[in-house]
Enzyme design. Structure first.
Site, short mmCIF file in Angstrom:
data_model
loop_
_atom_site.label_atom_id
_atom_site.label_comp_id
_atom_site.label_asym_id
_atom_site.label_seq_id
_atom_site.Cartn_x
_atom_site.Cartn_y
_atom_site.Cartn_z
N ARG A 273 70.01 22.42 -41.37
CA ARG A 273 69.77 21.09 -41.92
C ARG A 273 68.44 20.57 -41.40
O ARG A 273 67.95 20.99 -40.34
CB ARG A 273 70.90 20.13 -41.53
CG ARG A 273 72.29 20.57 -41.99
CD ARG A 273 73.33 19.55 -41.52
NE ARG A 273 74.68 19.93 -41.95
CZ ARG A 273 75.54 20.61 -41.21
NH1 ARG A 273 75.17 21.03 -40.00
NH2 ARG A 273 76.74 20.89 -41.66
N LYS A 298 76.21 16.84 -37.51
CA LYS A 298 77.51 16.25 -37.76
C LYS A 298 78.45 16.68 -36.63
O LYS A 298 78.93 17.80 -36.60
CB LYS A 298 78.06 16.69 -39.12
CG LYS A 298 77.19 16.25 -40.29
CD LYS A 298 77.79 16.64 -41.61
CE LYS A 298 76.92 16.16 -42.77
NZ LYS A 298 77.49 16.52 -44.08
N HIS A 369 67.87 20.40 -48.70
CA HIS A 369 69.24 20.90 -48.67
C HIS A 369 69.50 21.98 -49.71
O HIS A 369 70.46 22.75 -49.58
CB HIS A 369 70.22 19.73 -48.88
CG HIS A 369 71.48 19.86 -48.08
ND1 HIS A 369 71.49 19.77 -46.70
CD2 HIS A 369 72.76 20.09 -48.46
CE1 HIS A 369 72.73 19.92 -46.27
NE2 HIS A 369 73.52 20.12 -47.30
N ARG A 372 69.77 25.41 -48.26
CA ARG A 372 71.06 25.68 -47.62
C ARG A 372 72.08 26.15 -48.67
O ARG A 372 72.83 27.09 -48.44
CB ARG A 372 71.53 24.41 -46.92
CG ARG A 372 72.82 24.52 -46.12
CD ARG A 372 73.05 23.21 -45.38
NE ARG A 372 74.35 23.13 -44.75
CZ ARG A 372 74.63 23.58 -43.55
NH1 ARG A 372 73.68 24.17 -42.84
NH2 ARG A 372 75.84 23.45 -43.03
N HIS A 395 80.25 24.60 -41.00
CA HIS A 395 81.07 23.57 -41.63
C HIS A 395 82.26 23.25 -40.73
O HIS A 395 82.90 24.15 -40.19
CB HIS A 395 81.58 24.04 -43.00
CG HIS A 395 80.51 24.05 -44.05
ND1 HIS A 395 80.57 24.83 -45.19
CD2 HIS A 395 79.33 23.36 -44.14
CE1 HIS A 395 79.49 24.63 -45.92
NE2 HIS A 395 78.73 23.75 -45.31
N TYR A 404 81.68 26.41 -52.93
CA TYR A 404 80.86 27.53 -53.37
C TYR A 404 81.67 28.53 -54.20
O TYR A 404 81.10 29.43 -54.82
CB TYR A 404 80.23 28.24 -52.17
CG TYR A 404 79.22 27.36 -51.48
CD1 TYR A 404 77.99 27.07 -52.06
CD2 TYR A 404 79.52 26.78 -50.24
CE1 TYR A 404 77.09 26.24 -51.43
CE2 TYR A 404 78.61 25.95 -49.61
CZ TYR A 404 77.39 25.68 -50.21
OH TYR A 404 76.49 24.85 -49.58
#
Length: 424
Positions: A273, A298, A369, A372, A395, A404
């Protein structure tokens, strides 16, 4: 031209004088000008650009002496008064105010003047004061990231501004109808995702008010729910052809090109990120183990990722040929003075936009992004499982990675129903 001599320790390191003045400087800052000039040199300013800054600082020091202002009483307000009272419009330069701001930072970091008082401004509005206290609570009590705090504060400030305007800030007057109407207006103005963010921020603020005893009603329960179904879109990935075109657009014979190429490789090969790239330091790389320590934006979780050979080579090339000499430990630095880290994730977005423009391509989406997403889609096509992809992208929830599955056309085709009739 009278040259002002350096201090002895400076003369030991270099016999070349950084600055000169026609007259010896006066005032409370005069004895620190040598150290200030050295600090500017370390920040990446050239001797030519240091000269006008030293003249301005000397002028400011003389003004302080004339007005009997000592370092113990010096504040940012004096900078504004000096700029208005002394500097004629035709003599002002664009860099004058930033120069004096750097001076104030130097004086504070050297403990020569007091830190700015944030909480005692008589000019601060009631709403601004409330937002300051709320922000401090978010950072201290809830340990939220600064970007999240800024988002929450923005919505809370908007809510109070719409409800009270410039009038008296009386939290006891808040009612459930005020909360509902505010969210309705947000839902009509913004996307579902943005409106949902408003509900989360407003609930947080209203809980804070009740915890502080500012309101007696549980107004957080009155915040309506905004429909925002997850998994409704598909990943916005840049194509692999466009990725290669963007990488090829970097001029690796320049300092900027070396830096940007390494950053774009981190985006496309490791799926980092923007905020994670900005947070990288020289200590993030373990060259012996061939790994990269990444602190997630995050949750702040630290992860060790394998460092691909091409990414490692690009970083080495940048460190050897492109990275300015600086005491700053950030891995990627600004090219122009003052030399420092990139500052925020918007810097990465600007690098991506510039690279896309140089490549002459027109991807359907903008921003960093998309690299990614492209990495995840490429790994899926190569046979990687969603669990493996989620692990690489760090994640926190499996649900985040499952989006995905929508681009795994091979797997989807195997479970699709045959088209009725003879049509193909």
């Amino acid at each position: 031209m009278v040259f002002i001599p350096f201090m002895e320790d400076q003369m030991e390191r270099s016999e070349v004088k950084i600055w000169s003045l026609l007259h010896a400087p006066t005032g409370p800052i005069a004895i620190y000008i040598d150290a200030i000039a050295r600090d500017l040199l370390e920040q990446g300013f050239t001797r030519r650009s240091i000269a006008p800054q030293v003249r301005l600082i000397a002028k400011f020091s003389g003004w302080l002496e004339t007005n009997a202002i000592t370092l113990t009483s010096l504040s940012d307000e004096h900078v504004g008064v000096f700029m208005r009272a002394v500097e004629r419009p035709q003599s002002k330069r664009i860099g004058d105010r930033p120069c004096l701001q750097r001076l104030m930072c130097f004086l504070r970091s050297s403990n020569l003047i007091q830190q700015p008082a944030i909480n005692n401004s008589v000019d601060a509005s009631a709403i601004q004061q409330a937002m300051f206290n709320y922000g401090a609570s978010l950072l201290k009590d809830q340990a939220l990231s600064r970007s999240t705090c800024a988002q929450y504060i923005s919505f809370a400030e908007h809510f109070l501004s719409e409800r009270f305007g410039s009038g008296v800030l009386n939290f006891d007057e808040l009612r459930a109808a005020d909360v509902v109407e505010f969210i309705r207006r947000q839902a009509s103005r913004y996307s579902p995702a943005r409106a949902k963010s408003a509900t989360i921020a407003l609930r947080s603020f209203l809980r804070y008010l009740r915890m502080r005893g500012a309101v007696s009603l549980n107004l957080a329960a009155a915040v309506p729910t905004v429909p925002n179904w997850s998994m409704t879109g598909i990943p916005r990935a840049i194509s692999q052809d466009h990725v290669e075109a963007v990488l090829a657009s970097c001029r690796r014979d320049t300092a900027v090109g070396c830096r940007d190429y390494a950053i774009l490789l981190l985006l496309s090969r490791l799926g980092l990120r923007s905020s994670e790239i900005v947070a990288l330091t020289l200590d993030s790389i373990d060259w012996e183990q061939g790994s990269l320590a990444v602190v997630g934006s995050k949750g702040g979780q630290r992860s060790e990722l394998p460092l691909p050979a091409d990414v490692g080579s690009a970083i080495v090339e940048y460190l050897q040929r492109g990275r300015p000499r600086s005491a700053c430990r950030s891995l990627f630095l600004r090219v122009n003075a003052p030399i420092a880290g990139l500052g925020s994730q918007t810097s990465i977005g600007s690098i991506v936009v510039a690279a896309i423009a140089r490549a002459g391509i027109h991807p359907p989406h903008a921003g960093a992004h998309q690299f990614r997403h492209a990495l995840a889609c490429q790994l899926l096509r190569q046979g990687a499982s969603l669990t493996e992809i989620g692990s690489l992208l760090r994640h926190q929830h499996q649900k985040t990675t499952s989006i995905y599955a929508k681009v795994d056309f091979t797997a989807l085709r195997s479970i699709s129903l045959a088209w009725p009739g003879s049509a193909q």
